[in-house]
Scaffold this motif. Structure first.
Motif, mmCIF file in Angstrom:
data_model
loop_
_atom_site.group_PDB
_atom_site.id
_atom_site.type_symbol
_atom_site.label_atom_id
_atom_site.label_comp_id
_atom_site.label_asym_id
_atom_site.label_seq_id
_atom_site.Cartn_x
_atom_site.Cartn_y
_atom_site.Cartn_z
ATOM 1 N N TYR A 104 0.819 -1.216 0.000
ATOM 2 C CA TYR A 104 0.000 0.000 0.000
ATOM 3 C C TYR A 104 0.859 1.275 0.000
ATOM 4 C CZ TYR A 104 -4.427 -2.450 0.540
ATOM 5 O OH TYR A 104 -5.532 -3.240 0.304
ATOM 6 N N ILE A 127 4.295 1.313 -2.813
ATOM 7 C CA ILE A 127 4.004 1.544 -4.229
ATOM 8 C C ILE A 127 3.486 2.967 -4.445
ATOM 9 C CG2 ILE A 127 2.476 0.847 -6.118
ATOM 10 C CD1 ILE A 127 2.615 -1.991 -5.005
ATOM 11 N N ARG A 128 2.601 3.394 -3.566
ATOM 12 C CA ARG A 128 2.027 4.749 -3.695
ATOM 13 C C ARG A 128 3.110 5.819 -3.502
ATOM 14 N NH1 ARG A 128 -1.718 7.134 -6.098
ATOM 15 N NH2 ARG A 128 -2.858 8.785 -5.056
ATOM 16 N N LYS A 178 5.328 5.976 -6.596
ATOM 17 C CA LYS A 178 4.665 6.616 -7.725
ATOM 18 C C LYS A 178 4.672 8.143 -7.584
ATOM 19 C CE LYS A 178 0.211 6.523 -10.072
ATOM 20 N NZ LYS A 178 -1.144 5.971 -10.041
ATOM 21 N N LEU A 179 4.268 8.624 -6.402
ATOM 22 C CA LEU A 179 4.234 10.071 -6.182
ATOM 23 C C LEU A 179 5.642 10.654 -6.154
ATOM 24 C CD1 LEU A 179 1.429 10.250 -3.479
ATOM 25 C CD2 LEU A 179 1.300 11.029 -5.850
ATOM 26 N N LEU A 181 6.963 15.252 0.629
ATOM 27 C CA LEU A 181 5.616 14.753 0.328
ATOM 28 C C LEU A 181 4.580 15.441 1.212
ATOM 29 C CD1 LEU A 181 3.570 12.512 -0.726
ATOM 30 C CD2 LEU A 181 4.304 11.162 1.236
ATOM 31 N N ARG A 191 1.614 17.940 0.011
ATOM 32 C CA ARG A 191 0.245 17.429 0.147
ATOM 33 C C ARG A 191 -0.639 18.400 0.936
ATOM 34 N NH1 ARG A 191 -4.095 16.481 1.716
ATOM 35 N NH2 ARG A 191 -5.167 14.503 2.069
ATOM 36 N N LEU A 225 -1.216 9.719 1.970
ATOM 37 C CA LEU A 225 -1.194 9.026 0.684
ATOM 38 C C LEU A 225 -2.584 8.611 0.198
ATOM 39 C CD1 LEU A 225 1.868 6.708 1.414
ATOM 40 C CD2 LEU A 225 1.823 8.580 -0.232
ATOM 41 N N PHE A 226 -3.487 8.321 1.158
ATOM 42 C CA PHE A 226 -4.729 7.666 0.738
ATOM 43 C C PHE A 226 -6.030 8.362 1.134
ATOM 44 C CE2 PHE A 226 -1.763 4.084 0.436
ATOM 45 C CZ PHE A 226 -2.145 3.559 -0.777
ATOM 46 N N PRO A 274 -8.102 11.690 1.014
ATOM 47 C CA PRO A 274 -8.154 13.059 0.490
ATOM 48 C C PRO A 274 -8.674 14.079 1.504
ATOM 49 C CG PRO A 274 -9.168 11.506 -1.033
ATOM 50 C CD PRO A 274 -8.917 10.756 0.223
#
Lengths: 480, 67
Positions: free
Chosen positions: A89, A92-93, A96-97, A109, A113, A411-412, A414
């Protein structure tokens, strides 16, 4: 002989590390993340090596000597179950970011964010404060292990010699080759302590007539060490320890390794193979520690693993043990200091001093200076560190686990806001300080109010709750 | 920054976490494959975990992971 084998091993490590320098491209991204080029096999080995510290070899066997086979579940299988899901979880996230936005550190990050410089600074301070004692465990552990292996207090080499050797060798290859050398050396070191585990296990267990005979004796003579126990303390501990591996998802050095991957597909091997390899490392460590009780009565005057090897095998295997311990230590230490160097270079020097613009070669230069500074600081602290510093190191894992809800939400989720993220971090700090203060008045193993519940079981849910409550009623940056 | 990961792997994680709490065996000390049954159980749990994670990687891989 011990010193000969260990010296040969350190030379091989230096050779691999310096070879990594030949591919160095001279950029900040190459120094800190190997230009995001690490493939599946090296990624697996480096993630495993970074997460397996001296505690896995010496600490776990020592704990198994005291408590029995339950230690495999508390620290081994809990890690094997939880950590690959963090790779799947969060890893990988994050990768990617990181690739899309050019991130090198977690703070970048979080700043992006939430659009908050203050939140980034808060995370930076907390992460660095938690990292330093964790880093110190390795430096001090290297010195102590070498002292015992060369004869013990008053006879063997002074602890500072081993600590200095660990720092010097690690500095040379991290400084020269950055992340690429670190990853390659980690792959080598992980292989070394995997092979050492198998060799030590086979050599010692054969002296007891095989594992079945040894465990049969353990069951007869120390029945409580062959079961997990059924009291409330054991029940609360088993629940708590499942949360402790969450710290892996918040380690700055693990984040750096995630970002160094060549592609998201590079994670696949690590996700699948991690549980089995963790079991392969922890099984010999725990079983040897437990059956050590059959040969050595308490109190012990040194690490049980060392005593078993020295008593049941020859000096060459003792030298291999020294190499295995140093491998476990350096494979974590290198990543930790490189991540700290990246954080200071990117999050402080570049962000505040150069308005985000810092020439590539200057980034590498700053990185090397900070790596040297952190190693020097860790070495100096190891000269005056007491056992309480080791206890502080285990508390560091609890603190990192407390940061996980905020990082996962970053990351997950919003709807997470800067206010919620700050509330989460502050909650971790307040609870951590309060519980740590409370633990100072308790003799032996600490749990919340003596219930068996570990502090992590309180801090992680509280951190998550603060995040949710703090984010209610406001629109997040991503929603706007 | 919502993710494209499927949620069903979380159920597997919960399943493994539930399996981790094997309280029905905690008081037992008999040997299985030469080691105490609780130890054998947790080694087995790691192997089962690897199998489930292989299924996650095979059928739960995020479509846009490498984008």
């Amino acid at each position: 002989m011990v010193l000969l084998v260990l010296s040969a091993y350190l030379l091989v490590v230096l050779g691999v590390g310096l070879f990594g320098h030949r591919l160095f491209r001279g950029t900040g991204e190459d120094y800190f993340l190997a230009s995001r080029s690490i493939g599946p096999v090296v990624l697996l080995m480096t993630l495993l090596g970074t997460n397996m510290t001296a505690f896995t070899l010496l600490g776990a066997s020592g704990e198994a000597y005291r408590r029995g086979v339950i230690v495999f579940a508390l620290m081994g299988s809990s890690t094997a179950i939880i950590v690959p899901f963090l790779f799947y979880y969060l890893g990988i996230r994050s990768w990617k970011l990181g690739k899309r936005h050019g991130y090198v550190t977690q703070v970048q990050l979080v700043r992006d964010r939430y659009g908050s410089d203050g939140l980034g600074a808060l995370l930076f301070v907390v992460a660095v404060a938690l990292m330093l004692p964790y880093l110190l465990i390795g430096v001090k552990g290297g010195g102590d292990a070498l002292n015992v292996l060369t004869g013990g207090p008053g006879v063997g080499l002074p602890s500072w010699v081993g600590s200095l050797a660990v720092c010097a060798v690690t500095y040379v290859y991290v400084s020269y080759g950055g992340m690429r050398s670190t990853a390659w050396v980690n792959a080598l070191q992980t292989t070394v302590f995997l092979l050492f585990g198998v060799a030590a296990y086979a050599a010692v267990v054969s002296q007891f007539g095989g594992i079945g005979a040894a465990m049969g004796r353990l069951r007869t003579e120390y029945a409580e060490m062959a079961s997990f126990g059924t009291d409330r303390f054991a029940f609360m501990q088993m629940g708590s320890f499942l949360l402790l591996p969450l710290c892996t998802g918040a380690f700055p050095h693990l984040y750096s390794h995630w970002l160094s991957a060549r592609s998201a597909r590079s994670f696949r091997l690590a996700i699948v193979a991690y549980p089995v390899l963790v079991a392969a490392i922890w099984f010999p460590s725990v079983t040897l520690g437990a059956i050590g009780r059959l040969q050595f009565a308490p109190p012990l005057d040194g690490p049980i693993l060392v005593k078993l090897i020295v008593a049941n095998t020859g000096e060459i295997l003792a030298g291999c043990l020294a190499a295995g311990v140093f491998a476990a230590i350096m494979s974590s230490l290198d990543s930790q200091i490189l991540a700290l160097g990246a954080m200071f270079t990117q999050d402080i020097v570049r962000h505040y001093g150069f308005d985000g613009k810092l020439r590539e070669e200057r980034q590498v230069w700053f990185g090397r200076v900070f790596v040297l500074a952190f190693l020097g600081l860790a070495f100096l602290c190891s000269l005056v560190a007491s056992q309480s510093i080791f206890a502080l190191g285990t508390w560091a894992l609890t603190g990192f686990a407390g940061l996980l809800p905020m990082l996962a939400a970053t990351l997950f989720w919003p709807r997470a806001t800067a206010r919620g993220a700050a509330a989460s971090i502050v909650t971790v700090v307040v609870l951590w300080v309060g519980l740590f203060w409370d633990s100072l008045s308790v003799e032996g193993a600490y749990s919340v109010a003596g219930t068996g519940l570990m502090p992590v079981a309180l801090i992680v849910p509280a951190s998550g709750l603060a995040l949710v409550l703090g984010s209610l009623g406001r629109r997040s940056r991503s929603q706007r | 920054m919502s993710g494209s990961h499927p949620r069903w792997p979380l159920l597997l994680l919960l399943l493994l976490a539930a399996g981790f709490e094997n309280f029905w065996l905690w008081g037992e000390d008999w040997l299985l494959f030469g080691v105490p049954v609780n130890l054998a159980y947790h080694v087995g749990l790691c192997v089962v975990g690897a199998g489930l994670l292989a299924a996650v990687v095979r059928w739960g891989w995020p479509d846009d992971a490498d984008d």
